[in-house]
Design a protein around this motif. Structure first.
Motif, PDB file in Angstrom:
ATOM      1  N   PHE A 195      -3.684   4.144   5.931  1.00  0.00           N
ATOM      2  CA  PHE A 195      -2.952   2.915   6.189  1.00  0.00           C
ATOM      3  C   PHE A 195      -3.379   2.200   7.458  1.00  0.00           C
ATOM      4  O   PHE A 195      -2.613   1.456   8.045  1.00  0.00           O
ATOM      5  N   VAL A 248      -6.689   3.534  -4.082  1.00  0.00           N
ATOM      6  CA  VAL A 248      -7.372   3.209  -2.839  1.00  0.00           C
ATOM      7  C   VAL A 248      -7.584   4.518  -2.088  1.00  0.00           C
ATOM      8  O   VAL A 248      -6.698   5.375  -2.052  1.00  0.00           O
ATOM      9  N   PRO A 303      -3.812  -2.541   7.719  1.00  0.00           N
ATOM     10  CA  PRO A 303      -3.837  -3.208   6.414  1.00  0.00           C
ATOM     11  C   PRO A 303      -3.844  -4.726   6.509  1.00  0.00           C
ATOM     12  O   PRO A 303      -4.453  -5.389   5.679  1.00  0.00           O
ATOM     13  N   ILE A 317      -2.799   0.640  -4.143  1.00  0.00           N
ATOM     14  CA  ILE A 317      -2.529  -0.711  -3.682  1.00  0.00           C
ATOM     15  C   ILE A 317      -1.914  -1.462  -4.843  1.00  0.00           C
ATOM     16  O   ILE A 317      -2.322  -1.278  -6.002  1.00  0.00           O
ATOM     17  N   SER A 339      -1.740  -2.476 -10.219  1.00  0.00           N
ATOM     18  CA  SER A 339      -2.005  -1.590  -9.093  1.00  0.00           C
ATOM     19  C   SER A 339      -3.341  -0.906  -9.321  1.00  0.00           C
ATOM     20  O   SER A 339      -3.887  -0.919 -10.424  1.00  0.00           O
ATOM     21  N   LEU A 376       0.869  -1.164   0.000  1.00  0.00           N
ATOM     22  CA  LEU A 376       0.000   0.000   0.000  1.00  0.00           C
ATOM     23  C   LEU A 376       0.906   1.214   0.000  1.00  0.00           C
ATOM     24  O   LEU A 376       1.800   1.339   0.838  1.00  0.00           O
ATOM     25  N   LEU A 397      -8.801  -4.631   1.738  1.00  0.00           N
ATOM     26  CA  LEU A 397      -7.503  -4.612   1.080  1.00  0.00           C
ATOM     27  C   LEU A 397      -7.124  -5.988   0.554  1.00  0.00           C
ATOM     28  O   LEU A 397      -6.566  -6.116  -0.535  1.00  0.00           O
ATOM     29  N   GLU A 421       1.341   5.531  -0.395  1.00  0.00           N
ATOM     30  CA  GLU A 421       0.740   6.858  -0.342  1.00  0.00           C
ATOM     31  C   GLU A 421       1.732   7.856  -0.920  1.00  0.00           C
ATOM     32  O   GLU A 421       2.871   7.947  -0.449  1.00  0.00           O
ATOM     33  N   GLY A 441      -3.435   7.390  -3.107  1.00  0.00           N
ATOM     34  CA  GLY A 441      -3.209   6.084  -2.523  1.00  0.00           C
ATOM     35  C   GLY A 441      -3.253   5.001  -3.582  1.00  0.00           C
ATOM     36  O   GLY A 441      -4.124   5.008  -4.463  1.00  0.00           O
TER      37      GLY A 441
END
Length: 244
Positions: free
Chosen positions: A210, A206, A213, A166, A203, A153, A219, A155, A164
């Protein structure tokens, strides 16, 4: 004129060599009947913060072994490949495969011996299958150049906005079960490259922070979706699935 002729001859030889290499790779893939599948990408999730306001932060990680991502990958790959190959279960030391972090797929490593060759020779049972599919973490750069890899994850912050992502970054090798040479290898490509912040692999955006997770079902489902959607594309690009 002589220089032109020499240049043409060199180009012709290069083209013949490339065609021969492709023919050899294609014929070796065609000869495969039995395969085993190894997956070692899903034991931990990285938590990465990057961007103009986060240059000093280091990446963190959290255990997600309970998610069973490697089992999911083996299951999905078996389903996709069983129409063409006889897939046999194999045992292996997953931590040994996961411990190799230097990707031999990267251009800088093309002249090195593939680090998975000896592991396949010594750490997989049974031996003697025609080939082994080895699926491991891949790496990509995020924003200002910070590396991210595997499941994670991320940012990315700018002065005006936060983004964001993932990700489930992985690469696939087909390793000959007799010579242990790499027949084919490929990094899973992005599923959608239209976002503001992009990675060189599967990817997606999101919107949440955080928080928790490793225990977040949302997630886990998002990562599983990235894997499920990208794996048939990757195996198809490698000509391992009929009709691709």
């Amino acid at each position: 004129m002589r220089r032109i002729l020499i240049s043409c001859l060199v180009c012709a030889i290069a083209c013949v060599g490339a065609a021969a290499a492709f023919e050899t790779r294609a014929s070796r893939l065609q000869a495969i009947k039995t395969i085993g599948i190894v997956s070692a990408i899903g034991e931990e999730m990285s938590l990465t913060q990057a961007g103009l306001t986060r240059l000093g932060n280091t990446a963190q990680s959290a255990s997600i072994s309970a998610w069973g991502l490697d089992e999911l990958i083996v299951q999905q790959a078996t389903k996709l490949l069983s129409g063409r190959y006889r897939v046999q279960p194999v045992s292996y030391r997953r931590p040994a495969f996961a411990a190799i972090r230097d990707s031999a797929v990267a251009p800088v490593n093309l002249l090195r011996t593939d680090p998975f060759k000896e592991l396949v020779r010594s750490d997989i049972a049974p031996q003697g299958l025609d080939a082994y599919i080895v699926i491991t973490r891949a790496r990509s750069k995020l924003g200002n150049g910070r590396n991210v890899e595997g499941v994670g994850l991320a940012e990315y912050r700018t002065l005006l906005a936060d983004y964001g992502l993932i990700h489930a970054l992985y690469e696939v090798r087909v390793i000959d079960g007799k010579s242990f040479d790499v027949i084919e290898k490929r990094t899973a490509a992005p599923l959608d490259n239209t976002g503001t912040v992009r990675l060189d692999g599967p990817s997606g955006p999101v919107g949440e922070a955080f928080d928790g997770p490793a225990s977040s079902e949302r997630l886990r489902a998002a990562v599983a979706d990235l894997i499920t959607r990208s794996l048939p594309v990757t195996l198809g690009d490698m000509h391992l699935i009929e009709g691709r």
